[in-house]
Each structure stands twice: as structure tokens, then as C-alpha cells.
Design a protein around this motif. Structure first.
Motif, PDB file in Angstrom:
ATOM      1  N   ASP A   1       0.866  -1.177   0.000  1.00 14.88           N
ATOM      2  CA  ASP A   1       0.000   0.000   0.000  1.00 14.88           C
ATOM      3  C   ASP A   1       0.907   1.232   0.000  1.00 14.88           C
ATOM      4  O   ASP A   1       1.128   1.869   1.033  1.00 14.88           O
TER       5      ASP A   1
ATOM      6  N   GLY B   1      -0.943   4.525   0.949  1.00 20.18           N
ATOM      7  CA  GLY B   1      -1.238   4.603   2.374  1.00 20.18           C
ATOM      8  C   GLY B   1       0.006   4.900   3.199  1.00 20.18           C
ATOM      9  O   GLY B   1      -0.026   5.699   4.136  1.00 20.18           O
TER      10      GLY B   1
ATOM     11  N   GLN C   1      -4.823   8.808   3.192  1.00 17.11           N
ATOM     12  CA  GLN C   1      -5.203   7.777   4.161  1.00 17.11           C
ATOM     13  C   GLN C   1      -6.694   7.476   4.141  1.00 17.11           C
ATOM     14  O   GLN C   1      -7.091   6.346   4.417  1.00 17.11           O
ATOM     15  N   HIS C   2      -7.531   8.459   3.810  1.00 14.58           N
ATOM     16  CA  HIS C   2      -8.972   8.291   3.966  1.00 14.58           C
ATOM     17  C   HIS C   2      -9.727   8.191   2.653  1.00 14.58           C
ATOM     18  O   HIS C   2     -10.885   7.760   2.647  1.00 14.58           O
ATOM     19  N   ASP C   3      -9.119   8.577   1.552  1.00 16.18           N
ATOM     20  CA  ASP C   3      -9.789   8.486   0.259  1.00 16.18           C
ATOM     21  C   ASP C   3      -9.430   7.153  -0.391  1.00 16.18           C
ATOM     22  O   ASP C   3      -8.357   6.998  -0.977  1.00 16.18           O
ATOM     23  N   GLU C   4     -10.329   6.190  -0.286  1.00 15.01           N
ATOM     24  CA  GLU C   4     -10.056   4.845  -0.797  1.00 15.01           C
ATOM     25  C   GLU C   4      -9.831   4.843  -2.302  1.00 15.01           C
ATOM     26  O   GLU C   4      -8.936   4.158  -2.807  1.00 15.01           O
TER      27      GLU C   4
ATOM     28  N   ARG D   1      -6.428   6.365  -3.146  1.00 18.73           N
ATOM     29  CA  ARG D   1      -5.349   5.459  -2.760  1.00 18.73           C
ATOM     30  C   ARG D   1      -5.255   4.287  -3.724  1.00 18.73           C
ATOM     31  O   ARG D   1      -4.158   3.882  -4.129  1.00 18.73           O
ATOM     32  N   ALA D   2      -6.408   3.741  -4.113  1.00 20.69           N
ATOM     33  CA  ALA D   2      -6.392   2.620  -5.059  1.00 20.69           C
ATOM     34  C   ALA D   2      -5.845   3.049  -6.412  1.00 20.69           C
ATOM     35  O   ALA D   2      -5.095   2.310  -7.057  1.00 20.69           O
TER      36      ALA D   2
END
Length: 421
Positions: free
Chosen positions: A121, A124, A340-343, A346-347
Motif C-alpha cells: 500500500d 497509504g 489515508q482516507h480516500d479509498e 489510494r487505489a
């Protein structure tokens, strides 16, 4: 604490720790030999001397055997061409090929890279690092910053700057700038963002007129006839021309619907259309762009741009805590919190990093493998021997010490069993 090193005849250096361990291992072997001779001379004095002699004898044999084994890896023991010795120098080409194959099969295969990157990740981790307070992970931040600074300083500034300048030049040459300029101008006209530009041009023209009134008067005076000069009409004519131009510029500045402003806007609209659709205009813009890129002043500007960027990166790398303060630090912390919070973000970033790594492995993997293999093949036998010996370091000498002590213990046990029987 850094260890001092001694230079060898071929330019390589021997770390102080390795040199010390060699002396210890050799000294222990010499000590065992001296102990064996002394114990053999006084063996009749007491039965316990036999245990000392057995320990020293076996330790001497074990130390010699391990010295031979360690030495045989890198050179011929005592310079004698014994078969199956000097293993590394004789097989350096095969070692290079094996190392290159290991890198290719375990690190540079796109499938392997994709599988390993899928478990990471990256976004992340970057988010946690950016969002952490200044006191958290200070050692990691300082270590990474020191590594980044050392890498920037290690690169050849001229060569790296040339690569950056060449890359920027290639990107600029590949960019079809004419349609972009046309679209930007069209959007500016549609949203009336071109009006400040026209106002600026008018103000500039007024200043030029005011600064060059004497030139206009001189031109009128030179071109006027002798009668006009004798009657002073040339001065009157020059005043009328200057006043007329000044009034025209003033009217254009005050009246947004002035006919000349409308003509200028029509010209800008036609220019925007030609930039997007006229092939001749596109070629003219491309020729002008190429001339600007090749201009020595532009090349100097690119050099200065790289130097400024490099200096800025070095300042940030050398003082990361100062770089993470103020607006830049706040922006980085907000970015870290978002990562950290926006999936979805981050993906997306992880997928981009994974595809980039896989693409690099596919495009440059074979080149890296060839580089490793050819570099090792290009080393002479003495160089690769010294580098591998220094890389393994003190462990080989510990093998000699352990062989001496373990051999002595085995000899002690054998002698004890022999005595008991």
C-alpha cells in the motif's frame, strides 16, 4: 563510528575491522601452534598437559583447515596452483551471469513485480508519513532525507542537468502548441479575460508615445518643407499628431466599445481560429517555438531552472523539518490525510505505482541484467576478489576463529574419551 581503511596496491581498501579480524584469526592459530609445541615439550610433567596438547593440536588443525578453505575462495593458498582453489577469480564470469539471472528471475520479471507490488500500500504508507507530526518517525525522515541529499550530491550535476534539459527540450518540441494557444485565446475572449491584456497594451502604447515625443517632432521636422519649417507649421503639425494619438489612446482606454477595440478583438478572434485550424499558422508557430528553444538565452534559462530546482531539493532534503513547516508543510499534511482516507484515490495511486513498476521491469529489466553481468565480467580478477572479500567482511575470519576453537574442543573430547578407555 566509521572504520578507517587501508589502501591496497590495486586501489581497493581493506576495512579496519576486517584487517583486525585477520590478525586475530592468524594470531589465534599461531598461539595454538606455540601451545602445542610447549605442551609437547612438557607432556611428561603432568597428565593434564596431554589435554592441553590435544586441544592445541586439534585447534591448529581446525584453524589451518578453515584458513585453507577461506583462502581458497579468493586466491591460491601460499601462491600454489592447487586444483579447485581461487574459486571466485576463476568463475567471476559465471558469478556475474548467476547474479544477473537471480535478479531477473526474482525481482525483474513483470509477473513477480506485479505480485509483490499488489501486496504493498504505497499510497497509504506515503499518506501516513506525510500526515505524521514532526516528532513522529523523525529518524526515518532524517535517514530518508540524508539518503536523498547524498544521492543528489552524488549525481554529476552537469550530466544530470544535461539530461533534464534534454528531456524538457524534447517534451517542448513534441508539444503541438498552436492549438493549445488557440483554445486558450478563444476561452479568454469568451470570458472577457482578454480585456486586461488590451488595457495593458493601450497603457503601454501611451507610455511609449509620451517617452518618444521628441522622435515624432524630429521626424515631422525632417520631412516638412522649408516653408513649413520657416513658418513654424512643422511644430504645429507635430503637436496635432501627438495630441491626436494621445486622445485616441485615451478614448480607447475609457470606452470599452471603441471601434478600434472592436477591431482588435476581431483580430484576436481570427488569430485564435487560425492557431487552431490554419496549417500555415501552425507551422509558423512551430518554427517560432523551435527558434526559441534553440536560442542560447533559453538554454541558459533551462540550466538555471535545473540548478534552482536542484538547490531547492537539496535544501529540503538537508532540513526536512523546516521544509515541512508553513504552507508547504500544511499542504503535505493535508495530502497525507487525504491519501489515508480516500479509498478511491489510494487505489488509483497504488495501481499507477504498480503499473509503473511493472512497466519499468518489462522495459528495463533485461538492460539491468545485462548491466550487472557485463559490469562483473569487466572487472579484473583482483578487483572482484577484493570487493567480494571486503563485502563479506569479518564473517570469514570468524569462521577461522570458530574453526580453531571448535577443532580444539573436538580434540579435547577425543583425548578425554581416549584416556577414559
Amino acid at each position: 563510528m566509521k572504520l578507517l581503511a587501508r589502501a591496497t596496491g590495486n586501489g581497493e581498501t581493506i576495512p579496519t575491522g576486517l584487517r583486525r579480524m585477520r590478525w586475530i584469526a592468524t594470531g589465534l592459530l599461531v598461539l595454538m601452534a606455540a601451545t602445542f609445541l610447549a605442551a609437547r615439550a612438557f607432556d611428561h610433567v603432568h597428565p593434564a598437559i596431554g589435554f592441553v596438547r590435544a586441544f592445541a593440536e586439534a585447534a591448529m588443525v581446525g584453524g589451518l583447515a578453515d584458513w585453507f578453505a577461506v583462502t581458497a575462495l579468493f586466491r591460491h593458498p601460499l601462491g600454489l596452483p592447487i586444483p579447485h582453489t581461487a574459486i571466485i577469480p576463476r568463475n567471476k564470469d559465471r558469478i556475474g551471469e548467476t547474479l544477473a539471472a537471480f535478479l531477473r528471475d526474482n525481482f525483474l520479471v513483470p509477473g513477480v513485480v506485479a505480485r509483490r507490488m499488489r501486496q504493498l500500500d504505497v499510497a497509504g504508507a506515503a499518506g501516513r508519513w506525510l500526515a505524521s507530526p514532526a516528532g513522529t518517525q523523525g529518524r526515518l525522515r532524517k535517514g530518508a532525507s540524508r539518503l536523498a541529499a547524498n544521492m543528489l550530491e552524488a549525481f554529476d550535476p552537469q550530466r544530470l542537468g544535461g539530461m533534464v534539459k534534454t528531456t524538457i527540450g524534447q517534451r517542448l518540441r513534441a508539444l503541438d502548441i498552436s492549438p493549445l494557444l488557440g483554445q486558450a485565446l478563444t476561452a479568454a475572449i469568451a470570458e472577457r479575460r482578454h480585456a486586461p491584456l488590451l488595457d495593458g497594451i493601450i497603457r503601454w502604447a501611451a507610455k511609449v508615445l509620451s517617452a518618444n515625443e521628441h522622435m515624432i517632432r524630429a521626424m515631422v521636422h525632417e520631412r516638412a518643407g522649408s516653408v513649413m519649417r520657416w513658418t513654424g507649421l512643422d511644430e504645429t503639425l507635430a503637436n496635432k499628431i501627438i495630441d491626436g494619438l494621445d486622445n485616441l489612446l485615451h478614448d480607447m482606454a475609457e470606452d470599452s466599445d471603441h471601434p478600434l477595440r472592436a477591431k482588435a478583438e476581431e483580430g484576436l478572434t481570427a488569430l485564435a481560429y487560425d492557431l487552431q485550424h490554419d496549417e500555415k499558422m501552425r507551422l509558423r508557430v512551430e518554427a517560432l517555438k523551435a527558434e526559441i528553444i534553440e536560442n542560447p538565452a533559453m538554454q541558459r534559462w533551462l540550466d538555471g531552472l535545473w540548478e534552482s530546482a536542484r538547490a531547492g531539493m537539496l535544501r529540503i532534503a538537508r532540513d526536512p523539518d523546516a521544509a515541512l513547516t508553513g504552507q508547504l508543510g500544511e499542504a503535505l499534511r493535508q495530502l497525507g490525510d487525504t491519501l489515508q482516507h480516500d479509498e478511491m484515490l489510494r487505489a488509483t495511486i497504488n495501481r499507477f505505482v504498480r503499473r509503473t513498476a511493472v512497466g519499468m521491469a518489462a522495459d528495463y529489466g533485461d538492460g539491468i541484467v545485462r548491466l550487472v553481468s557485463e559490469t562483473v565480467r569487466g572487472w579484473d580478477a583482483r578487483t572482484i576478489t577484493r570487493r567480494l572479500e571486503n563485502a563479506v567482511g569479518k564473517d570469514l575470519q570468524y569462521i577461522r576463529v570458530n574453526g580453531t576453537l571448535v577443532g580444539g574442543l573436538v580434540g579435547l573430547v577425543i583425548h578425554a574419551v581416549d584416556v577414559s578407555l
